[in-house]
Design a protein around this motif. Structure first.
Motif, PDB file in Angstrom:
ATOM      1  N   THR B  81       0.807  -1.212   0.000  1.00 35.69           N
ATOM      2  CA  THR B  81       0.000   0.000   0.000  1.00 35.69           C
ATOM      3  C   THR B  81       0.843   1.266   0.000  1.00 35.69           C
ATOM      4  O   THR B  81       0.314   2.357  -0.004  1.00 35.69           O
ATOM      5  CB  THR B  81      -0.882   0.052   1.258  1.00 35.69           C
ATOM      6  N   ASP B  82       2.173   1.133   0.041  1.00 34.82           N
ATOM      7  CA  ASP B  82       2.989   2.339   0.165  1.00 34.82           C
ATOM      8  C   ASP B  82       3.158   3.063  -1.165  1.00 34.82           C
ATOM      9  O   ASP B  82       3.198   2.444  -2.232  1.00 34.82           O
ATOM     10  CB  ASP B  82       4.364   1.981   0.733  1.00 34.82           C
ATOM     11  N   PRO B 277      17.734   8.996   1.439  1.00 35.14           N
ATOM     12  CA  PRO B 277      16.845   9.101   2.598  1.00 35.14           C
ATOM     13  C   PRO B 277      16.760  10.499   3.209  1.00 35.14           C
ATOM     14  O   PRO B 277      15.698  10.910   3.636  1.00 35.14           O
ATOM     15  CB  PRO B 277      17.458   8.129   3.617  1.00 35.14           C
ATOM     16  N   ASP B 278      17.857  11.210   3.253  1.00 41.10           N
ATOM     17  CA  ASP B 278      17.866  12.483   3.964  1.00 41.10           C
ATOM     18  C   ASP B 278      17.328  13.613   3.081  1.00 41.10           C
ATOM     19  O   ASP B 278      17.824  13.834   1.976  1.00 41.10           O
ATOM     20  CB  ASP B 278      19.301  12.785   4.420  1.00 41.10           C
ATOM     21  N   ARG B 411       3.918  13.249   8.013  1.00 39.75           N
ATOM     22  CA  ARG B 411       3.136  12.736   6.904  1.00 39.75           C
ATOM     23  C   ARG B 411       2.861  13.907   5.965  1.00 39.75           C
ATOM     24  O   ARG B 411       2.951  15.057   6.393  1.00 39.75           O
ATOM     25  CB  ARG B 411       1.805  12.164   7.417  1.00 39.75           C
ATOM     26  N   TYR B 413       0.212  15.201   5.057  1.00 41.17           N
ATOM     27  CA  TYR B 413      -0.812  16.095   5.597  1.00 41.17           C
ATOM     28  C   TYR B 413      -0.388  16.721   6.916  1.00 41.17           C
ATOM     29  O   TYR B 413      -1.096  17.529   7.488  1.00 41.17           O
ATOM     30  CB  TYR B 413      -2.139  15.340   5.777  1.00 41.17           C
ATOM     31  N   GLU B 441       5.323   6.024  20.200  1.00 42.01           N
ATOM     32  CA  GLU B 441       5.867   5.420  19.001  1.00 42.01           C
ATOM     33  C   GLU B 441       4.731   5.139  18.005  1.00 42.01           C
ATOM     34  O   GLU B 441       3.607   4.852  18.388  1.00 42.01           O
ATOM     35  CB  GLU B 441       6.577   4.165  19.508  1.00 42.01           C
ATOM     36  N   TRP B 442       5.040   5.225  16.718  1.00 38.14           N
ATOM     37  CA  TRP B 442       4.023   5.256  15.659  1.00 38.14           C
ATOM     38  C   TRP B 442       3.080   4.056  15.661  1.00 38.14           C
ATOM     39  O   TRP B 442       1.852   4.219  15.660  1.00 38.14           O
ATOM     40  CB  TRP B 442       4.731   5.387  14.328  1.00 38.14           C
ATOM     41  N   ALA B 443       3.632   2.850  15.699  1.00 43.14           N
ATOM     42  CA  ALA B 443       2.756   1.673  15.638  1.00 43.14           C
ATOM     43  C   ALA B 443       1.849   1.637  16.872  1.00 43.14           C
ATOM     44  O   ALA B 443       0.667   1.315  16.786  1.00 43.14           O
ATOM     45  CB  ALA B 443       3.580   0.413  15.538  1.00 43.14           C
ATOM     46  N   LEU B 446      -0.964   4.166  16.524  1.00 46.91           N
ATOM     47  CA  LEU B 446      -2.079   3.704  15.686  1.00 46.91           C
ATOM     48  C   LEU B 446      -2.929   2.674  16.427  1.00 46.91           C
ATOM     49  O   LEU B 446      -4.160   2.706  16.360  1.00 46.91           O
ATOM     50  CB  LEU B 446      -1.536   3.114  14.376  1.00 46.91           C
ATOM     51  N   GLY B 460      -4.488  11.832   9.894  1.00 52.41           N
ATOM     52  CA  GLY B 460      -4.927  12.282   8.581  1.00 52.41           C
ATOM     53  C   GLY B 460      -5.240  11.105   7.710  1.00 52.41           C
ATOM     54  O   GLY B 460      -5.189   9.951   8.150  1.00 52.41           O
ATOM     55  N   TRP B 461      -5.546  11.403   6.467  1.00 51.45           N
ATOM     56  CA  TRP B 461      -5.958  10.353   5.541  1.00 51.45           C
ATOM     57  C   TRP B 461      -5.656  10.837   4.131  1.00 51.45           C
ATOM     58  O   TRP B 461      -5.810  12.013   3.828  1.00 51.45           O
ATOM     59  CB  TRP B 461      -7.470  10.119   5.713  1.00 51.45           C
ATOM     60  N   SER B 462      -5.221   9.934   3.275  1.00 51.56           N
ATOM     61  CA  SER B 462      -4.969  10.314   1.885  1.00 51.56           C
ATOM     62  C   SER B 462      -5.857   9.483   0.975  1.00 51.56           C
ATOM     63  O   SER B 462      -6.083   8.305   1.245  1.00 51.56           O
ATOM     64  CB  SER B 462      -3.519  10.050   1.511  1.00 51.56           C
TER      65      SER B 462
END
Lengths: 333, 563
Positions: B81-82, B277-278, B411, B413, B441-443, B446, B460-462
């Protein structure tokens, strides 16, 4: 010497087992679910549950550990949770990239550091001495990411002398066999690509090598000062041997042991410290590989990456120890 | 001033070079830096497309280097999904329908024509003839059937579930998998070599939009046979570019597919997707001419790029929402009056100027403004701290204290969540509300927001297919609890409107239903819609005809490089 070598190698086994257990446990203590991380904020609970099952991450902790060790013994590092690729197949290019960078950085650090240290000691309190030690002081205290970004800005963007990222020119990819680019380009007889690869090594190599270079310079200087003040040097000097030979042949040989220790330790540190450099210079090395693994909760990737780095660290220490007893036979265990 | 610093630093580092025998004079033989010299004096081009027309000639080397922050996960597009994966698969694969180059308007793709039955339960696609996959095999109706069946059927030999592949987007867009209750695709019939019929057991308003998504592109059946589950590293599609090589975390190389069905396209000879990456390093590489386009520009760098010689910027149309969500299951946020009051407390304009460098528009609805059914009649809750304070007092919530959950990662958004949280914290403190910033932490973030541990949270949502249902259905429908609906908003009337809109195939009716739903949602205020951000890319002025698409990627079929 042989018995000692074998004993030292056998001692690695418990160290490595302990290491794997610690890494494994720490990683599993981090909160957060890999399935959630992989699928992101737009994932449905059904998709997460499905992926968890496929990944086998809802198995008990010990079952997962023994599965992992079992695979390890057969040379199987497991599969990346994120990409499904076999880690043992895909890790070598990353490892080779890191080794190449580390060797380059270490060669730079040793050549510059040792010479600067020797000359500083030889010409103690001279302008060179002050200058070199000032540079060394700055070098030790400079954060790698800052140094790296400054180098990119100056040498890539403003002056345009050196490339800012990667291992080679993406428009003219290197044909890889060993994945050591300098070696590969030589083997295929592409001198232009060799030169390109070499130039790509300079900025990240210098950024990575600066701290060890500074440490080595300071260590060499103090070690040399001690030796140069000793009686036998005065004797050698009295015999009318040229100063250069006195310093490098007679002096340095006896000052080398502490320097060697530092070189060994620093090489190990570099392997771990490569993460920042590899990120800034887009160097596709094992540091980056692990770093990305951490971001994605890719347990097998993190475990294998750390295990390999740690193993190399342990082996470098082994080599240093063995070198001691070779250089100075009085050191016996 | 800058020069002298450069020189002294250069001197210090050069000193160290001499010892390792490097002789860094020449820089030829590589083409790394020579692109700089080609930059013309024009630095006024805003659009990127025109501006170079009179002087510009196609460059001899038509290799485009596109730099991005992360690598693709897989080139089996339906299993991931990325955005970084679809950025590449967009070039290799094509779907039955395609979106217009800068909108979600649907048009012919591999299917030239399509017919929808009156009851909305059958779709017949007429396929383009003479299209070949990169392996030389023909594209036809059988290929379409096989591709769809492989996603739908978990037992299909090419589903590769045992190898860890999950086709979650298929499940989301078509109501589950074969055998699931909500799965809408009943059967797929091959009517002739170039005609294929989809029979649904329930109407689905977004069916055609889904057909344009790059997740549902066509892979060569022969390639499945040849590569099996390693299809993710050996992609074979019908797209303008074919796959050459992939060095993980470094680069993916594609080259022009000579037998591409569109005459004289693509214009580029090859495309290289390079990982840098940077963000700052990527910008340096662009400025030194080593790359041609970069994604992931820091909003703060945008200003510096304005008017910079040889560099241009590309704006992607907005397709997302950044919001502050309440937990409607927790006191006092179960009271709509409190939620409305807090809606008046946030100063979106300041947020946009401070954090997005102006590249965002304030949001009043959940969906982006150019979406079907966007209700422009909605009066946004004006920024009015006094009114907010008054309303809170009326609701008996003076001196309210709460935890403000902050995302730990940037992100599109929400480019700098920490600073955004601080700005909003200050807004809230202005009306006497104490907001304690909570970060994790992110996980975990969520997971815990999904579990409803929070008071108010940022997220947010895309969009993916330009369909409003993807936003409403996932974020505000009560069926999405637990899941995307982290505000725990439940309104039966809204649910029913969204259900009708989801299954309707009449666009006007759908628009009407969504507009109505937005009124109710606005009244209930389950969230504070903050912004629709406008992602910006930077590139060399040599890049012609590059049009960023609101979905995070676009085919580079028409792009070319000028001298």
């Amino acid at each position: 010497m042989l018995a000692y070598t074998i004993r030292r190698i056998l001692m690695l086994i418990p160290v490595l087992i302990g290491m794997s257990l610690i890494t494994f446990s720490i990683i599993h203590l981090i909160p957060g679910n890999p399935a959630q991380t992989i699928l992101g904020e737009q994932a449905t609970p059904q998709a997460i549950a499905q992926l968890e099952e496929q990944l086998g991450i809802n198995e008990p902790y010990l079952v997962q550990y023994f599965d992992y060790i079992g695979g390890l013994l057969q040379g199987d590092l497991g599969q990346s949770l994120r990409t499904n690729a076999d880690i043992s197949n895909e890790i070598w290019p990353f490892l080779a990239a890191t080794i190449e960078l580390t060797i380059f950085a270490m060669v730079f650090a040793v050549i510059v550091g040792v010479n600067a240290g020797i000359i500083s000691a030889w010409k103690q309190n001279s302008l060179f001495d002050y200058g070199a030690m000032l540079v060394a002081l700055i070098g030790v205290s400079m954060p790698i990411f800052w140094l790296g970004l400054m180098q990119q800005w100056i040498f890539a963007q403003e002056l345009g002398w050196l490339p800012a990222f990667g291992r080679g020119n993406p428009r003219d990819p290197v044909e890889t066999t060993t994945h050591f680019y300098l070696l590969d380009t030589l083997l295929s007889g592409r001198m232009d690509q060799f030169w390109t690869s070499f130039r790509h090594l300079i900025l990240p190599g210098v950024a990575l090598g600066t701290i060890p270079m500074a440490i080595i310079a300071r260590m060499t200087r103090s070690s040399m000062l001690e030796v140069l003040r000793s009686d036998y040097i005065r004797t050698v000097e009295a015999k009318g041997i040229p100063k250069l030979s006195v310093v490098y042949r007679h002096g340095f040989k006896n000052a080398v042991i502490p320097v060697l220790t530092i070189v060994g330790l620093q090489t190990g540190t570099l392997l771990g410290g490569a993460i920042l450099t590899e990120t800034i210079f887009s160097w596709p090395g094992v540091g980056r590989y692990v770093f990305d693994g951490i971001g994605n909760r890719d347990y097998p990737v993190i475990q294998s990456g750390i295990l390999i780095i740690a193993t190399m660290f342990v082996f470098i220490n082994l080599i240093v120890d063995l070198l001691y007893s070779y250089i100075d036979p009085r050191i016996k265990y | 001033m800058k020069k002298s610093l450069v020189l002294s630093f250069a001197a210090a580092t050069v000193l160290t070079f001499t010892a390792c025998g490097g002789n860094d004079g020449g820089n030829d033989g590589e083409g790394d830096v020579d692109t700089n010299e080609n930059a013309t004096e024009t630095n006024d081009s805003e659009e990127g497309e025109d501006g170079g027309d009179e002087a510009s000639q196609p460059a001899e080397d038509q290799t485009l280097i596109f730099a991005r922050g992360g690598d693709s996960v897989s080139l089996d597009y339906a299993s991931v999904t990325d955005g970084e994966s679809s950025r590449v698969t967009q070039q290799i694969y094509e779907s039955l329908l395609t979106f217009e180059e800068d909108s979600f308007e649907i048009g012919p793709g591999l299917a030239e024509d399509w017919e929808v039955a009156d009851d909305g339960l059958s779709y017949v696609f007429t396929l383009r003839e003479g299209v070949t996959f990169h392996d030389g095999t023909d594209f036809n109706a059988e290929a379409v059937k096989l591709n769809f069946e492989r996603w739908a059927d978990p037992d299909h030999e090419y589903h590769f579930a045992d190898e860890g592949y999950a086709y979650s987007v298929y499940g989301t867009q078509f109501g589950g998998f074969q055998g699931d209750e909500g799965h809408v695709i009943d059967e797929i019939n091959v009517l002739s070599d170039y005609e294929v019929e989809f029979v649904l057991n329930e109407t689905l308003g977004s069916f055609l939009q889904n057909m344009g998504m790059s997740y549902f592109s066509m892979t060569s059946p022969a390639a499945f046979e040849e590569y099996g589950s390693e299809i993710n590293e050996n992609p074979v599609g019908t797209g303008p570019f074919q796959f050459v090589s992939w060095s993980r975390d470094d680069s993916i190389v594609l080259e022009k597919y000579e037998d591409y069905w569109q005459e004289d396209l693509p214009k580029l000879d090859s495309v290289i997707f390079q990982v840098i990456p940077d963000n700052s390093a990527r910008l340096t590489a662009l400025r030194s001419g080593e790359i041609d386009i970069m994604d992931g520009l820091n909003p703060d760098d945008l200003e510096a790029l304005e008017g910079e010689e040889g560099i241009t910027t590309f704006e992607r149309a907005t397709n997302n929402i950044g919001y502050l969500g309440f937990n409607a299951d927790k006191e006092p946020f179960d009271d709509p009056e409190v939620r409305r009051a807090l809606n008046h407390a946030i100063d979106k304009e300041t947020l946009i100027s401070v954090l997005y460098a102006g590249m965002a528009e304030p949001a009043k609805n959940l969906i982006p403004p150019d979406y079907l059914g966007y209700n422009d009649e909605i009066e946004p809750y004006e920024y009015d701290p006094e009114l907010a304070e008054q309303m809170l007092a009326d609701a008996g919530q003076e001196g309210l204290e709460m935890d403000l959950w902050t995302m730990p990662v940037a992100r599109p958004y929400m480019p700098d969540p920490e600073r955004a949280a601080e700005v909003m914290q200050a807004n809230l403190s202005d009306i006497g509300v104490t907001a304690n910033i909570v970060s994790m932490e992110w996980a975990t973030y969520l997971e815990q927001t999904e579990a409803g541990e929070h008071d108010i949270f940022m997220l947010g949502w895309s969009g993916v297919n330009g369909d409003p249902d993807y936003f409403f259905g996932n974020l505000l429908h009560s069926d999405a609890i637990p899941g995307g609906n982290r505000t725990f908003y439940r309104n039966e009337e809204v649910d029913s409107l969204l259900d009708q809109a989801k299954t309707s195939i009449d666009e006007d009716e759908r628009a009407e239903l969504y507009m109505e739903a937005q009124e109710l949602i606005h009244e209930d205020a389950p969230m504070i819609p903050l912004v629709h951000s406008i992602p910006v890319l930077a590139g060399s002025e040599r890049v012609q005809n590059y049009v960023p698409h609101p979905q995070t990627s676009e085919p580079l079929t028409e792009v070319e490089l000028s001298e």
